[in-house]
Design a protein around this motif. Structure first.
Motif, mmCIF file in Angstrom:
data_model
loop_
_atom_site.group_PDB
_atom_site.id
_atom_site.type_symbol
_atom_site.label_atom_id
_atom_site.label_comp_id
_atom_site.label_asym_id
_atom_site.label_seq_id
_atom_site.Cartn_x
_atom_site.Cartn_y
_atom_site.Cartn_z
ATOM 1 N N UNK A 57 0.802 -1.228 0.000
ATOM 2 C CA UNK A 57 0.000 0.000 0.000
ATOM 3 C C UNK A 57 0.833 1.276 0.000
ATOM 4 N N UNK A 58 2.046 1.223 0.550
ATOM 5 C CA UNK A 58 2.807 2.453 0.721
ATOM 6 C C UNK A 58 4.187 2.406 0.077
ATOM 7 N N UNK A 59 4.561 1.265 -0.501
ATOM 8 C CA UNK A 59 5.825 1.179 -1.219
ATOM 9 C C UNK A 59 7.048 1.037 -0.343
ATOM 10 N N UNK A 60 6.892 0.774 0.935
ATOM 11 C CA UNK A 60 8.003 0.586 1.868
ATOM 12 C C UNK A 60 7.438 0.271 3.233
ATOM 13 N N UNK A 61 8.342 -0.100 4.177
ATOM 14 C CA UNK A 61 7.836 -0.436 5.510
ATOM 15 C C UNK A 61 8.742 0.109 6.585
#
Length: 343
Positions: free
Chosen positions: A208-212
């Protein structure tokens, strides 16, 4: 000896400025409450200790706080069983990060004659269970134990030390307050704790956000734990691991229970918030990857148990390398001899 006689000299740089506000009257019968403080964490420390204290205090004030103690009660019971295997009586013991007394409720006067309980959260100490053992409660940070050296015959700690910023120093502090011949018995969360939750959140954030970002605090590896205990001068160190798996209706119930336990993340690099869509995606991933047929999802808690002794001249020592009189190659002959005797 009074409780105050066991405390280190006050030192303005090591005690809370508001020391007086933590002092409470001694409780009749079961003991009393003293107070002590903690140093300010450095900027490079991984955990926000003030936030952790607020989390634990908040959890202790909840109307049904006891219902979140199931994991600590289980580990406290297992730790007490290890203590019972040591066939001796400890006149004076210390519980570091005691919470509401999850170890104390399993102890007897035949094992521990007097107990000091230390926790950074004063509300948790107000909820300590009554036991047959005389107790004294001390508000103090586990990173700084305000007791004189060579004071306690036994130190125990259950599910608290994984939040300290300087674990080597914490072990050294425990070693210092132990008397020669004293023993430390502790339990900590291990590296595989909540791996299901960690993996689900990371996958959802990547999608969903392209990274964690890290949402589960870092844990110590079991090999490092043994090394740290050795560096703190503990000898005859024993380590073992266990896993406790708890089934929940879903991911949100897991996170609710973690908050109720006071185990929410307090890392400085934690993400301030998670988007609703990311949370819903993580819950769906959790259910898909780990869900059971009945709709529940598991959460795994890995527990490291440790035992270490403070050296004393009278202690038994391991034999010198090469001093054995029987070779391991002869074990097969011994087994064959025993089998022949049974026939």
């Amino acid at each position: 000896m009074g409780a105050a006689a066991l405390l280190r000299g006050p030192g303005p740089s090591r005690m809370r400025a508001s020391l007086g506000c933590w002092c409470r009257r001694f409780r009749a019968a079961s003991g009393g409450v003293a107070a002590a403080g903690s140093p300010v964490s450095g900027a490079r420390s991984p955990f926000d200790r003030q936030l952790k204290r607020k989390q634990k205090n908040w959890a202790a004030l909840q109307p049904e706080s006891a219902k979140y103690g199931y994991l600590r009660e289980e580990v406290g019971s297992s730790l007490a069983e290890r203590l019972f295997d040591i066939t001796k009586t400890f006149p004076l013991a210390l519980d570091v990060g005691c919470g509401s007394g999850y170890i104390a409720q399993h102890l007897t006067k035949e094992t521990v004659q007097r107990l000091f309980q230390v926790d950074m959260a004063e509300n948790a100490l107000r909820n300590t269970v009554e036991t047959e053992i005389p107790t004294v409660s001390v508000v103090a940070d586990e990173e700084f134990l305000p007791f004189k050296d060579d004071t306690f015959d036994l130190v125990v700690s259950s599910l608290s030390l994984h939040w300290v910023n300087d674990l080597p120093r914490a072990f050294k502090e425990i070693h210092q307050v132990l008397k020669p011949g004293g023993v430390f018995i502790g339990a900590m969360f291990g590296g595989e704790t909540l791996y299901e939750l960690r993996c689900s959140l990371q996958l959802a954030e990547l999608e969903r956000e392209g990274g964690f970002s890290p949402h589960i605090s870092p844990f110590t590896d079991v090999n490092d734990l043994g090394h740290l205990l050795g560096r703190a001068a503990f000898n005859t160190v024993t380590l073992d691991t266990d896993e406790i798996q708890v089934n929940y209706p879903g991911m949100f119930e897991i996170m609710e229970d973690l908050q109720g336990m006071g185990e929410s993340n307090c890392s400085w690099n934690r993400k301030p918030m998670l988007h609703r869509e990311t949370m819903l995606a993580a819950a769906a991933i959790y259910q898909e990857m780990y869900g059971s047929n009945d709709g529940s999802v598991p959460a795994t808690f890995q527990i490291y148990y440790m035992i270490g002794w403070k050296f004393e001249e009278s202690q038994a020592r391991p034999a010198q390398r090469g001093s054995a009189t029987v070779s391991f190659r002869d074990l097969a002959k011994i087994n064959a001899f025993i089998s022949g005797e049974k026939k």
